[in-house]
Design a protein around this motif. Structure first.
Motif, PDB file in Angstrom:
ATOM      1  N   ALA A   1       0.831  -1.207   0.000  1.00  0.00           N
ATOM      2  CA  ALA A   1       0.000   0.000   0.000  1.00  0.00           C
ATOM      3  C   ALA A   1       0.868   1.260   0.000  1.00  0.00           C
ATOM      4  O   ALA A   1       0.539   2.249  -0.666  1.00  0.00           O
ATOM      5  N   LEU A   2       1.979   1.245   0.713  1.00  0.00           N
ATOM      6  CA  LEU A   2       2.887   2.397   0.735  1.00  0.00           C
ATOM      7  C   LEU A   2       3.868   2.368  -0.424  1.00  0.00           C
ATOM      8  O   LEU A   2       4.104   3.379  -1.077  1.00  0.00           O
ATOM      9  N   GLY A   3       4.459   1.219  -0.665  1.00  0.00           N
ATOM     10  CA  GLY A   3       5.446   1.110  -1.738  1.00  0.00           C
ATOM     11  C   GLY A   3       4.859   1.445  -3.092  1.00  0.00           C
ATOM     12  O   GLY A   3       5.501   2.126  -3.914  1.00  0.00           O
ATOM     13  N   THR A   4       3.636   1.016  -3.327  1.00  0.00           N
ATOM     14  CA  THR A   4       2.987   1.304  -4.604  1.00  0.00           C
ATOM     15  C   THR A   4       2.749   2.802  -4.776  1.00  0.00           C
ATOM     16  O   THR A   4       2.909   3.334  -5.878  1.00  0.00           O
ATOM     17  N   LEU A   5       2.397   3.492  -3.687  1.00  0.00           N
ATOM     18  CA  LEU A   5       2.220   4.951  -3.772  1.00  0.00           C
ATOM     19  C   LEU A   5       3.496   5.621  -4.271  1.00  0.00           C
ATOM     20  O   LEU A   5       3.444   6.521  -5.109  1.00  0.00           O
TER      21      LEU A   5
ATOM     22  N   MET B   1       5.992   4.111  -5.969  1.00  0.00           N
ATOM     23  CA  MET B   1       6.345   3.641  -7.303  1.00  0.00           C
ATOM     24  C   MET B   1       5.397   4.166  -8.381  1.00  0.00           C
ATOM     25  O   MET B   1       5.792   4.265  -9.546  1.00  0.00           O
ATOM     26  N   GLU B   2       4.188   4.558  -8.014  1.00  0.00           N
ATOM     27  CA  GLU B   2       3.294   5.214  -8.973  1.00  0.00           C
ATOM     28  C   GLU B   2       3.849   6.575  -9.366  1.00  0.00           C
ATOM     29  O   GLU B   2       3.677   7.023 -10.496  1.00  0.00           O
ATOM     30  N   GLN B   3       4.539   7.225  -8.430  1.00  0.00           N
ATOM     31  CA  GLN B   3       5.124   8.544  -8.704  1.00  0.00           C
ATOM     32  C   GLN B   3       6.448   8.413  -9.449  1.00  0.00           C
ATOM     33  O   GLN B   3       6.779   9.257 -10.275  1.00  0.00           O
ATOM     34  N   ASP B   4       7.217   7.379  -9.128  1.00  0.00           N
ATOM     35  CA  ASP B   4       8.495   7.129  -9.810  1.00  0.00           C
ATOM     36  C   ASP B   4       8.839   5.659  -9.621  1.00  0.00           C
ATOM     37  O   ASP B   4       9.146   5.227  -8.511  1.00  0.00           O
ATOM     38  N   ILE B   5       8.786   4.910 -10.689  1.00  0.00           N
ATOM     39  CA  ILE B   5       9.023   3.467 -10.635  1.00  0.00           C
ATOM     40  C   ILE B   5      10.403   3.141 -10.068  1.00  0.00           C
ATOM     41  O   ILE B   5      10.608   2.077  -9.482  1.00  0.00           O
ATOM     42  N   ARG B   6      11.335   4.083 -10.171  1.00  0.00           N
ATOM     43  CA  ARG B   6      12.684   3.848  -9.639  1.00  0.00           C
ATOM     44  C   ARG B   6      12.720   3.750  -8.119  1.00  0.00           C
ATOM     45  O   ARG B   6      13.735   3.344  -7.543  1.00  0.00           O
ATOM     46  N   ALA B   7      11.606   4.066  -7.455  1.00  0.00           N
ATOM     47  CA  ALA B   7      11.537   3.867  -6.002  1.00  0.00           C
ATOM     48  C   ALA B   7      11.764   2.397  -5.673  1.00  0.00           C
ATOM     49  O   ALA B   7      12.191   2.062  -4.566  1.00  0.00           O
ATOM     50  N   GLY B   8      11.508   1.521  -6.642  1.00  0.00           N
ATOM     51  CA  GLY B   8      11.769   0.093  -6.451  1.00  0.00           C
ATOM     52  C   GLY B   8      13.235  -0.222  -6.215  1.00  0.00           C
ATOM     53  O   GLY B   8      13.562  -1.309  -5.736  1.00  0.00           O
TER      54      GLY B   8
END
Length: 148
Positions: free
Chosen positions: A77-81, A83-90
């Protein structure tokens, strides 16, 4: 000029690694603190991905370091928020908290705050996800000390 620009870019890319981490003292042992953190993470409905015992790893190669265990965990729920803004958050997720014995034998927990963890990505420093990640990390580390 080229060397200066390259050095500046490397410095910017590495900034999250050198950022000032959050530190919280725990009255419990490293193992008890990580056990409590794992229980808090599970109780919050998040997922524990790994538990890394650095001291055991050092011992396996004939070395000795103070007790230190890393817990790697996340909540889609948090990680997707993020990664929706910047996939590189992964690249920097899931979250990590290290519990370790300091030079005086006291247990400390440390982690990188979300604004530093996500620095350099296309996520605004005041984005809601930053506050939510920091809030979750604070709550979970507080619960780690009271879960036992």
């Amino acid at each position: 000029m080229k060397i200066t620009l390259t050095a500046a870019l490397i410095g910017l890319c590495a900034a999250p690694l050198w950022a000032e981490n959050m530190v919280k003292s725990s009255p419990l042992s490293v193992a008890e603190t990580i056990d409590g953190l794992e229980a808090a993470v599970n109780g919050a409905g998040a997922t524990v991905f790994a538990r890394v015992d650095h001291a055991a790893g050092a011992e396996s190669v004939g070395k000795s370091i103070p007790d230190a265990t890393l817990l790697i965990f996340g909540n889609p729920a948090l990680g997707t928020l993020a990664m929706e803004q910047d996939i590189r958050a992964g690249l920097v997720l899931p979250l990590q908290v290290l519990a370790y014995a300091d030079a005086d034998g006291n247990t400390q927990m440390t982690w990188t705050p979300a604004e530093d963890l996500l620095a350099g990505l296309d996520i605004a420093p005041d984005a809601e996800v930053i506050g939510r990640i920091n809030g979750a990390l604070n709550m979970l580390t507080d619960k780690a000390m009271s879960a036992n």
